[in-house]
Design a protein around this motif. Structure first.
Motif, PDB file in Angstrom:
ATOM      1  N   ASP A 167      44.835   1.161  -7.165  1.00 47.31           N
ATOM      2  CA  ASP A 167      45.728   1.117  -8.322  1.00 47.31           C
ATOM      3  C   ASP A 167      45.423  -0.054  -9.258  1.00 47.31           C
ATOM      4  O   ASP A 167      45.894  -0.077 -10.398  1.00 47.31           O
ATOM      5  CB  ASP A 167      47.183   1.015  -7.863  1.00 47.31           C
ATOM      6  N   VAL A 168      44.652  -1.023  -8.774  1.00 43.48           N
ATOM      7  CA  VAL A 168      44.286  -2.178  -9.602  1.00 43.48           C
ATOM      8  C   VAL A 168      43.167  -1.809 -10.578  1.00 43.48           C
ATOM      9  O   VAL A 168      43.025  -2.421 -11.638  1.00 43.48           O
ATOM     10  CB  VAL A 168      43.847  -3.363  -8.702  1.00 43.48           C
ATOM     11  N   SER A 169      42.411  -0.776 -10.226  1.00 46.48           N
ATOM     12  CA  SER A 169      41.245  -0.393 -11.014  1.00 46.48           C
ATOM     13  C   SER A 169      41.599  -0.122 -12.473  1.00 46.48           C
ATOM     14  O   SER A 169      42.468   0.697 -12.778  1.00 46.48           O
ATOM     15  CB  SER A 169      40.599   0.855 -10.405  1.00 46.48           C
ATOM     16  N   GLY A 170      40.937  -0.861 -13.360  1.00 45.19           N
ATOM     17  CA  GLY A 170      41.114  -0.668 -14.792  1.00 45.19           C
ATOM     18  C   GLY A 170      42.317  -1.336 -15.406  1.00 45.19           C
ATOM     19  O   GLY A 170      42.478  -1.314 -16.639  1.00 45.19           O
ATOM     20  N   LEU A 171      43.177  -1.944 -14.615  1.00 42.66           N
ATOM     21  CA  LEU A 171      44.363  -2.612 -15.167  1.00 42.66           C
ATOM     22  C   LEU A 171      43.960  -3.805 -16.032  1.00 42.66           C
ATOM     23  O   LEU A 171      43.171  -4.644 -15.612  1.00 42.66           O
ATOM     24  CB  LEU A 171      45.273  -3.104 -14.044  1.00 42.66           C
ATOM     25  N   VAL A 172      44.530  -3.880 -17.218  1.00 35.45           N
ATOM     26  CA  VAL A 172      44.298  -5.038 -18.084  1.00 35.45           C
ATOM     27  C   VAL A 172      45.266  -6.134 -17.651  1.00 35.45           C
ATOM     28  O   VAL A 172      46.486  -6.015 -17.836  1.00 35.45           O
ATOM     29  CB  VAL A 172      44.519  -4.681 -19.566  1.00 35.45           C
ATOM     30  N   VAL A 173      44.732  -7.178 -17.049  1.00 32.73           N
ATOM     31  CA  VAL A 173      45.545  -8.223 -16.438  1.00 32.73           C
ATOM     32  C   VAL A 173      45.230  -9.573 -17.061  1.00 32.73           C
ATOM     33  O   VAL A 173      44.066  -9.969 -17.154  1.00 32.73           O
ATOM     34  CB  VAL A 173      45.292  -8.286 -14.914  1.00 32.73           C
ATOM     35  N   ARG A 174      46.264 -10.267 -17.458  1.00 30.04           N
ATOM     36  CA  ARG A 174      46.076 -11.620 -17.978  1.00 30.04           C
ATOM     37  C   ARG A 174      45.782 -12.582 -16.834  1.00 30.04           C
ATOM     38  O   ARG A 174      46.436 -12.564 -15.800  1.00 30.04           O
ATOM     39  CB  ARG A 174      47.328 -12.100 -18.736  1.00 30.04           C
ATOM     40  N   VAL A 175      44.754 -13.416 -17.037  1.00 30.03           N
ATOM     41  CA  VAL A 175      44.448 -14.491 -16.098  1.00 30.03           C
ATOM     42  C   VAL A 175      44.263 -15.775 -16.906  1.00 30.03           C
ATOM     43  O   VAL A 175      43.976 -15.721 -18.107  1.00 30.03           O
ATOM     44  CB  VAL A 175      43.171 -14.208 -15.284  1.00 30.03           C
ATOM     45  N   PRO A 176      44.417 -16.947 -16.276  1.00 33.16           N
ATOM     46  CA  PRO A 176      44.125 -18.190 -16.987  1.00 33.16           C
ATOM     47  C   PRO A 176      42.644 -18.236 -17.356  1.00 33.16           C
ATOM     48  O   PRO A 176      41.835 -17.457 -16.829  1.00 33.16           O
ATOM     49  CB  PRO A 176      44.473 -19.280 -15.961  1.00 33.16           C
ATOM     50  N   GLY A 177      42.289 -19.140 -18.231  1.00 36.07           N
ATOM     51  CA  GLY A 177      40.886 -19.307 -18.610  1.00 36.07           C
ATOM     52  C   GLY A 177      40.116 -19.988 -17.505  1.00 36.07           C
ATOM     53  O   GLY A 177      39.629 -21.107 -17.658  1.00 36.07           O
TER      54      GLY A 177
END
Length: 330
Positions: A167-177
């Motif tokens: 279910d994680v596949s392709g998810l646009v997820v914000r991460v720190p730089g």
């Protein structure tokens, strides 16, 4: 821009500023001032720990050392606070280890996924020779590492249910730089994107991103749950924070005051760990009643991918350090 943020500090009494910058402590005419700045809000466990540090230092010094707290980026972001320490305008900061990896790549070891099999093993790394060896690298950067506080594990939260790694596949997820976090989420199949933390809530509301990852206590206190009401307990990274002081300021203090400050920092950091654990437990208990779905997913597929991430960052973090970690865990 930077100096404007510090304009009000220039209005401090000249005697106080002079005593502070030269590290002189003692009587009423030579009071030492420690300005402790961070980017966290006042509800964060680390700020509560900072308040304990303030109490301990002022009580044990009989008021000869004063501590002023500046939460919520009042004196700028992480880079500006570090610059303020270099300029002698700020004496102390509490910052997540991930922010130090740009200054000293070895701190990136704490960003690695599945670094330890459980929290107890992670704390042994943090509080043992490995953690101390990292603090010992900081004086050459002009910083004195005083203590580690630990604020728990990072998890994935989204606007749709995540039951497993597929279910994680392709998810646009914000991460720190942060290159390790970006690599970790990409390896898990997500589409990581970097953006300022203050932009995340709006981005979630507008659908520009589908999720983010952070601590449960932050997720609850920030209100991000309103726009992303699904949490997958991924435990993909631990996030210790480092309590740091300007090394030139620390070196200018008397040996007695150095010991007082170092001891108070360690005690306050340990207190912060207790507060953080309580906040995490409270978040887990309260979030379901707020409409949040919390899913305990199978961690084995995530752990199986972790060695790939470790291998790609081994050289940057340091072969010797990575070997020490491997030895400590095996």
């Amino acid at each position: 821009m930077f100096m404007k943020k510090f304009a009000r500090l220039s209005a401090l009494p000249a005697a106080v500023v002079a005593a502070n910058l030269t590290g002189v402590s003692g009587g009423a005419a030579a009071e030492t001032l420690i300005r402790l700045a961070h980017t966290l809000n006042p509800t964060d466990a680390r700020h509560i720990g900072a308040q304990r540090f303030e109490e301990l230092v002022e009580e044990r010094s009989g008021g000869d050392i004063q501590v002023e707290l500046y939460p919520s980026s009042q004196l700028g972001g992480q880079s500006e606070i570090f610059e303020g320490m270099t300029l002698g305008i700020i004496e102390m900061i509490i910052a997540g280890s991930t922010h130090l990896s740009r200054l000293e790549p070895a701190f990136g070891v704490f960003d690695l996924p599945s670094l330890a099999p459980n929290e107890a093993a992670f704390m042994e790394i943090l509080d043992g020779d490995i953690g101390q060896s990292l603090l010992d690298k900081l004086p050459e950067k002009g910083i004195r590492g005083l203590a580690y506080s630990e604020v728990g594990f990072r998890h994935l939260y989204t606007n749709k249910l995540v039951d497993d790694i597929e279910d994680v596949s392709g998810l646009v997820v914000r991460v720190p730089g942060n290159p390790v976090y970006q690599d970790t989420l990409a390896t898990f199949g997500a589409d990581p994107t970097s953006m300022a933390l203050g932009e995340v809530f709006t981005a979630l509301q507008q659908g520009a991103i589908e999720g983010a990852e952070n601590l449960l206590s932050f997720y609850k206190n920030s209100g991000h749950w309103e726009a992303a009401p699904y949490v997958a307990l991924t435990y993909h990274a631990a996030l210790p924070s480092v309590w740091m002081m300007s090394d030139s300021f620390f070196q200018g203090l008397s040996a007695e005051d150095q010991e007082l400050i170092a001891t108070a920092a360690k005690e306050a950091a340990m207190y912060e760990r207790e507060v953080s654990a309580e906040m995490t437990a409270a978040a887990l208990a309260e979030l379901p009643s707020m409409g949040v779905t919390i899913t305990e997913i199978d961690l084995a597929p995530f752990a199986a991918l972790a060695p790939e991430v470790h291998a790609r960052h081994r050289e940057r973090i340091g072969e010797e350090l990575m070997s020490s970690v491997d030895e400590a865990l095996n």
